[in-house]
Design an enzyme around this catalytic site. Structure first.
Site, PDB file in Angstrom:
ATOM      1  N   SER A  10      47.534  48.237  31.144  1.00 19.07           N
ATOM      2  CA  SER A  10      48.068  48.397  32.494  1.00 19.07           C
ATOM      3  C   SER A  10      49.556  48.679  32.435  1.00 19.07           C
ATOM      4  CB  SER A  10      47.823  47.133  33.322  1.00 19.07           C
ATOM      5  OG  SER A  10      48.552  47.193  34.539  1.00 19.07           O
ATOM      6  N   HIS A  35      45.552  52.285  32.590  1.00 18.97           N
ATOM      7  CA  HIS A  35      45.204  51.613  33.847  1.00 18.97           C
ATOM      8  C   HIS A  35      46.403  51.613  34.787  1.00 18.97           C
ATOM      9  CE1 HIS A  35      42.634  48.948  36.223  1.00 18.97           C
ATOM     10  NE2 HIS A  35      43.722  48.244  36.495  1.00 18.97           N
ATOM     11  N   ASP A  37      47.743  50.220  38.257  1.00 19.38           N
ATOM     12  CA  ASP A  37      47.595  49.221  39.320  1.00 19.38           C
ATOM     13  C   ASP A  37      48.457  49.602  40.510  1.00 19.38           C
ATOM     14  OD1 ASP A  37      45.799  47.160  38.312  1.00 19.38           O
ATOM     15  OD2 ASP A  37      47.326  46.780  36.792  1.00 19.38           O
ATOM     16  N   MET A  39      49.662  48.763  44.192  1.00 22.35           N
ATOM     17  CA  MET A  39      49.774  47.624  45.115  1.00 22.35           C
ATOM     18  C   MET A  39      50.613  48.011  46.327  1.00 22.35           C
ATOM     19  SD  MET A  39      50.574  44.583  42.386  1.00 22.35           S
ATOM     20  CE  MET A  39      49.541  44.311  40.944  1.00 22.35           C
ATOM     21  N   HIS A  68      43.385  51.777  39.927  1.00 25.10           N
ATOM     22  CA  HIS A  68      42.885  50.601  40.641  1.00 25.10           C
ATOM     23  C   HIS A  68      43.709  50.431  41.916  1.00 25.10           C
ATOM     24  CE1 HIS A  68      42.636  45.888  40.606  1.00 25.10           C
ATOM     25  NE2 HIS A  68      41.987  46.422  41.627  1.00 25.10           N
ATOM     26  N   MET A  70      44.783  48.658  44.996  1.00 21.15           N
ATOM     27  CA  MET A  70      44.857  47.363  45.701  1.00 21.15           C
ATOM     28  C   MET A  70      45.617  47.603  46.998  1.00 21.15           C
ATOM     29  SD  MET A  70      45.613  44.840  42.469  1.00 21.15           S
ATOM     30  CE  MET A  70      46.296  46.118  41.396  1.00 21.15           C
ATOM     31  N   MET A 139      37.648  41.191  38.882  1.00 20.24           N
ATOM     32  CA  MET A 139      38.964  40.578  38.773  1.00 20.24           C
ATOM     33  C   MET A 139      38.805  39.169  38.202  1.00 20.24           C
ATOM     34  SD  MET A 139      41.194  42.793  39.650  1.00 20.24           S
ATOM     35  CE  MET A 139      42.581  41.648  39.472  1.00 20.24           C
ATOM     36  N   ASP A 175      39.763  42.675  34.566  1.00 23.90           N
ATOM     37  CA  ASP A 175      41.213  42.779  34.748  1.00 23.90           C
ATOM     38  C   ASP A 175      41.765  41.406  35.082  1.00 23.90           C
ATOM     39  OD1 ASP A 175      43.819  43.397  35.361  1.00 23.90           O
ATOM     40  OD2 ASP A 175      43.354  44.863  36.911  1.00 23.90           O
ATOM     41  N   GLY A 176      42.651  40.912  34.208  1.00 29.95           N
ATOM     42  CA  GLY A 176      43.333  39.658  34.485  1.00 29.95           C
ATOM     43  C   GLY A 176      43.229  38.665  33.352  1.00 29.95           C
ATOM     44  N   GLY A 197      47.779  43.961  30.239  1.00 29.17           N
ATOM     45  CA  GLY A 197      49.132  44.382  30.570  1.00 29.17           C
ATOM     46  C   GLY A 197      50.150  43.777  29.637  1.00 29.17           C
TER      47      GLY A 197
END
Length: 225
Positions: A10, A35, A37, A39, A68, A70, A139, A175-176, A197
């Site tokens: 990420s 990836h 992200d 936001m 992704h 969000m 997630m 992810d996470g 990440g």
């Protein structure tokens, strides 16, 4: 169906002052996907970046851009992210009332279709769209911040996802909190795409990226043999 292990760093954890170089370095170090992200400061607490940054990154690599989103609402922005160069676009089931419509839009844009579920969202929301998706993103933290710890209860959810999709060629992404210590457990129960990440970009340089990506891949592959 057993799909290949894919490591998807990420860029949220990368050095934004040299983002293009970071993307090139991590792909050369063995990353399968990049990836992204996205936001919005509304659906999740933080704001990251948008289509213009992705467009600027696109010439730096031919690797899959795994986007992704969000954000909410999501539908008005799907075309912009597709045109920016995303190969796969994943939307949250929680981001709007018409999930199937969002998935149809992504498919019509010629992109791979993904759905993300927050930790508290049940798998039942996917029952009527399984044949419309290429990827399910589980997630394993609450979205919005990097560097969080993996939620162990999500292992049961990953296993249930694997059982639900049956023989469909659907990627299961997590992810996470993915690190060398947690990736094996997630792989063992059915995940094949792993977003990392700080576990990768926190290592500091291309040589360290290569070592960490190789370790993640090895631990995942060992766990599912």
């Amino acid at each position: 169906m057993t799909l290949p292990i894919r490591i998807a760093p990420s860029v949220l954890a990368a050095d934004f002052s040299r983002l293009g170089e970071e993307v090139r370095d991590v792909v050369e170090a063995g990353a399968d996907w990049v990836h992204l992200d996205i936001m919005d400061g509304h659906f999740v607490p933080n704001i990251s970046f948008g289509p213009d940054v992705i467009k600027a990154l696109r010439p730096h690599t031919k690797a899959i851009f795994d986007c992704h989103l969000m954000i909410a609402p999501v539908d008005p922005y799907l075309e912009a992210f597709a045109k920016a160069g995303c190969d796969s676009i994943t939307v949250h089931a929680e981001a709007g009332p018409h999930l199937h419509r969002s998935l149809q839009t992504i498919r019509a844009l010629g992109k791979k279709v993904g759905v993300t579920l927050n930790p508290a969202t049940p798998l039942s929301v996917l029952e009527n769209v399984l044949d419309d998706i290429d990827l399910i993103l589980i997630m394993s933290v609450n979205p919005g911040f990097g560097g969080q710890k993996f939620i162990p209860a999500m292992l049961d959810k990953i296993a249930a996802t694997k059982a639900m999709i049956g023989h469909r060629p659907i990627e299961i992404e997590v992810d996470g909190g993915i690190t060398a210590d947690t990736i094996g457990a997630a792989a063992k129960v059915g995940a094949n795409v792993f977003v990392a990440g700080s576990a990768i970009f926190g290592m500091g340089d291309r040589t360290a990226y290569r070592t960490e990506i190789a370790t993640l891949r090895r631990n995942a592959e060992t766990a599912r043999t």
